[in-house]
Write a protein that holds these residues in place. Sequence first.
Motif, PDB file in Angstrom:
ATOM      1  N   GLN A  41      33.679  51.306  19.867  1.00  9.19           N
ATOM      2  CA  GLN A  41      33.866  50.803  18.508  1.00  9.19           C
ATOM      3  C   GLN A  41      34.817  51.679  17.697  1.00  9.19           C
ATOM      4  N   MET A  42      35.088  52.878  18.192  1.00  5.85           N
ATOM      5  CA  MET A  42      36.007  53.776  17.500  1.00  5.85           C
ATOM      6  C   MET A  42      37.438  53.297  17.686  1.00  5.85           C
ATOM      7  N   THR A  43      38.230  53.367  16.630  1.00  6.41           N
ATOM      8  CA  THR A  43      39.643  53.011  16.741  1.00  6.41           C
ATOM      9  C   THR A  43      40.509  54.243  16.965  1.00  6.41           C
ATOM     10  N   GLN A  68      42.727  59.249  11.808  1.00  4.50           N
ATOM     11  CA  GLN A  68      41.481  58.523  11.574  1.00  4.50           C
ATOM     12  C   GLN A  68      40.269  59.159  12.251  1.00  4.50           C
ATOM     13  N   PHE A  69      40.510  60.080  13.167  1.00  9.82           N
ATOM     14  CA  PHE A  69      39.417  60.625  13.970  1.00  9.82           C
ATOM     15  C   PHE A  69      38.362  61.352  13.143  1.00  9.82           C
ATOM     16  N   ALA A  70      38.778  62.119  12.160  1.00  7.05           N
ATOM     17  CA  ALA A  70      37.815  62.901  11.368  1.00  7.05           C
ATOM     18  C   ALA A  70      36.762  62.010  10.726  1.00  7.05           C
ATOM     19  N   SER A  71      37.161  60.858  10.222  1.00  7.17           N
ATOM     20  CA  SER A  71      36.197  59.974   9.557  1.00  7.17           C
ATOM     21  C   SER A  71      35.242  59.323  10.562  1.00  7.17           C
ATOM     22  N   GLU A  72      35.676  59.128  11.795  1.00  7.52           N
ATOM     23  CA  GLU A  72      34.811  58.482  12.789  1.00  7.52           C
ATOM     24  C   GLU A  72      33.948  59.479  13.566  1.00  7.52           C
ATOM     25  N   ALA A  74      32.016  62.065  12.581  1.00  6.51           N
ATOM     26  CA  ALA A  74      30.667  62.250  12.026  1.00  6.51           C
ATOM     27  C   ALA A  74      29.790  61.026  12.307  1.00  6.51           C
ATOM     28  N   ARG A  75      30.362  59.828  12.204  1.00  3.48           N
ATOM     29  CA  ARG A  75      29.591  58.611  12.508  1.00  3.48           C
ATOM     30  C   ARG A  75      29.193  58.574  13.977  1.00  3.48           C
ATOM     31  N   LEU A  76      30.094  59.012  14.851  1.00  6.61           N
ATOM     32  CA  LEU A  76      29.777  59.045  16.282  1.00  6.61           C
ATOM     33  C   LEU A  76      28.619  59.996  16.553  1.00  6.61           C
ATOM     34  N   LEU A  77      28.667  61.194  15.995  1.00 11.18           N
ATOM     35  CA  LEU A  77      27.571  62.153  16.185  1.00 11.18           C
ATOM     36  C   LEU A  77      26.244  61.606  15.655  1.00 11.18           C
ATOM     37  N   ALA A  78      26.284  60.970  14.490  1.00  8.73           N
ATOM     38  CA  ALA A  78      25.061  60.401  13.910  1.00  8.73           C
ATOM     39  C   ALA A  78      24.511  59.279  14.782  1.00  8.73           C
ATOM     40  N   ALA A  79      25.381  58.481  15.383  1.00 10.37           N
ATOM     41  CA  ALA A  79      24.938  57.376  16.237  1.00 10.37           C
ATOM     42  C   ALA A  79      24.384  57.880  17.567  1.00 10.37           C
ATOM     43  N   ILE A  80      24.955  58.963  18.087  1.00  7.25           N
ATOM     44  CA  ILE A  80      24.510  59.491  19.383  1.00  7.25           C
ATOM     45  C   ILE A  80      23.195  60.250  19.273  1.00  7.25           C
ATOM     46  N   LYS A  81      22.935  60.867  18.129  1.00  5.22           N
ATOM     47  CA  LYS A  81      21.753  61.720  17.986  1.00  5.22           C
ATOM     48  C   LYS A  81      20.449  61.013  18.363  1.00  5.22           C
ATOM     49  N   PRO A  82      20.158  59.820  17.850  1.00  6.23           N
ATOM     50  CA  PRO A  82      18.899  59.182  18.255  1.00  6.23           C
ATOM     51  C   PRO A  82      18.897  58.702  19.709  1.00  6.23           C
ATOM     52  N   MET A 143      39.421  67.781   6.767  1.00 12.41           N
ATOM     53  CA  MET A 143      38.143  68.465   6.673  1.00 12.41           C
ATOM     54  C   MET A 143      37.096  67.494   6.147  1.00 12.41           C
ATOM     55  N   ASP A 144      35.863  67.683   6.598  1.00 13.08           N
ATOM     56  CA  ASP A 144      34.735  66.974   6.013  1.00 13.08           C
ATOM     57  C   ASP A 144      33.658  68.018   5.692  1.00 13.08           C
ATOM     58  N   ASP A 145      32.437  67.575   5.486  1.00  6.65           N
ATOM     59  CA  ASP A 145      31.369  68.495   5.098  1.00  6.65           C
ATOM     60  C   ASP A 145      31.004  69.500   6.181  1.00  6.65           C
ATOM     61  N   THR A 146      31.254  69.164   7.436  1.00 10.10           N
ATOM     62  CA  THR A 146      30.787  70.029   8.520  1.00 10.10           C
ATOM     63  C   THR A 146      31.891  70.591   9.414  1.00 10.10           C
ATOM     64  N   ASN A 147      33.078  69.995   9.421  1.00  9.08           N
ATOM     65  CA  ASN A 147      34.115  70.411  10.365  1.00  9.08           C
ATOM     66  C   ASN A 147      35.501  70.455   9.732  1.00  9.08           C
ATOM     67  N   VAL A 148      36.368  71.228  10.393  1.00  9.30           N
ATOM     68  CA  VAL A 148      37.791  71.216  10.106  1.00  9.30           C
ATOM     69  C   VAL A 148      38.467  70.676  11.364  1.00  9.30           C
TER      70      VAL A 148
END
Length: 177
Positions: A41-43, A68-72, A74-82, A143-148
């Motif tokens: 689903q990632m572009t 576009q990778f930086a914005s996707e 964090a969503r990937l990590l959140a989706a993989i965690k559960p 940069m986002d809240d957790t990574n550069v």
Amino acid sequence: MSVRKVPVVLSLLATLALLFGGWFIYQKTAIEEPIRTEVNQMTSAKLADLLVDKERIALNLTITKPDQFASEYARLLAAIKPISAGKQVEIHLTNQDPELKQIWSNGIFDITEAMDLHQYSRIPAILNKWKDANHLDLAASSMDDTNVYVYLQRGSKQYYTVLPRLSQQGNEVTIRD
């Protein structure tokens, strides 16, 4: 009472086949396929390789759209965690050209210093110096809240890396004026 060997061996083989077959099917359907779906689903990236074992999940991603990778990510990590069921998740990026990696290695001290001192605004200036000094086509960061996120490009050669903003050790360096 005599034990017949053939039925005992067949029962053992059937039990093992069910046990390991069930584990294999679980791993494929409950872990690998959902992760593949999330990455597809990632572009901004494509899945190069996926390895799932007892203790970890390792993904190799090829970045296709660095901006576009930086914005996707964090969503990937959140989706993989559960999905990961407590396994360690490792994401490796395949955009690692050796020439550009050498440029990165030669200049990492400046980036590390800026990050340790929480002077993230220095990173674009550092990358611009690298761009001019090493004749790069592109040297970008976000940069986002957790990574550069840092991206270097020269022709078709690419180097992409993700740096955690917070130190894993808990040691911080601060500037005192």
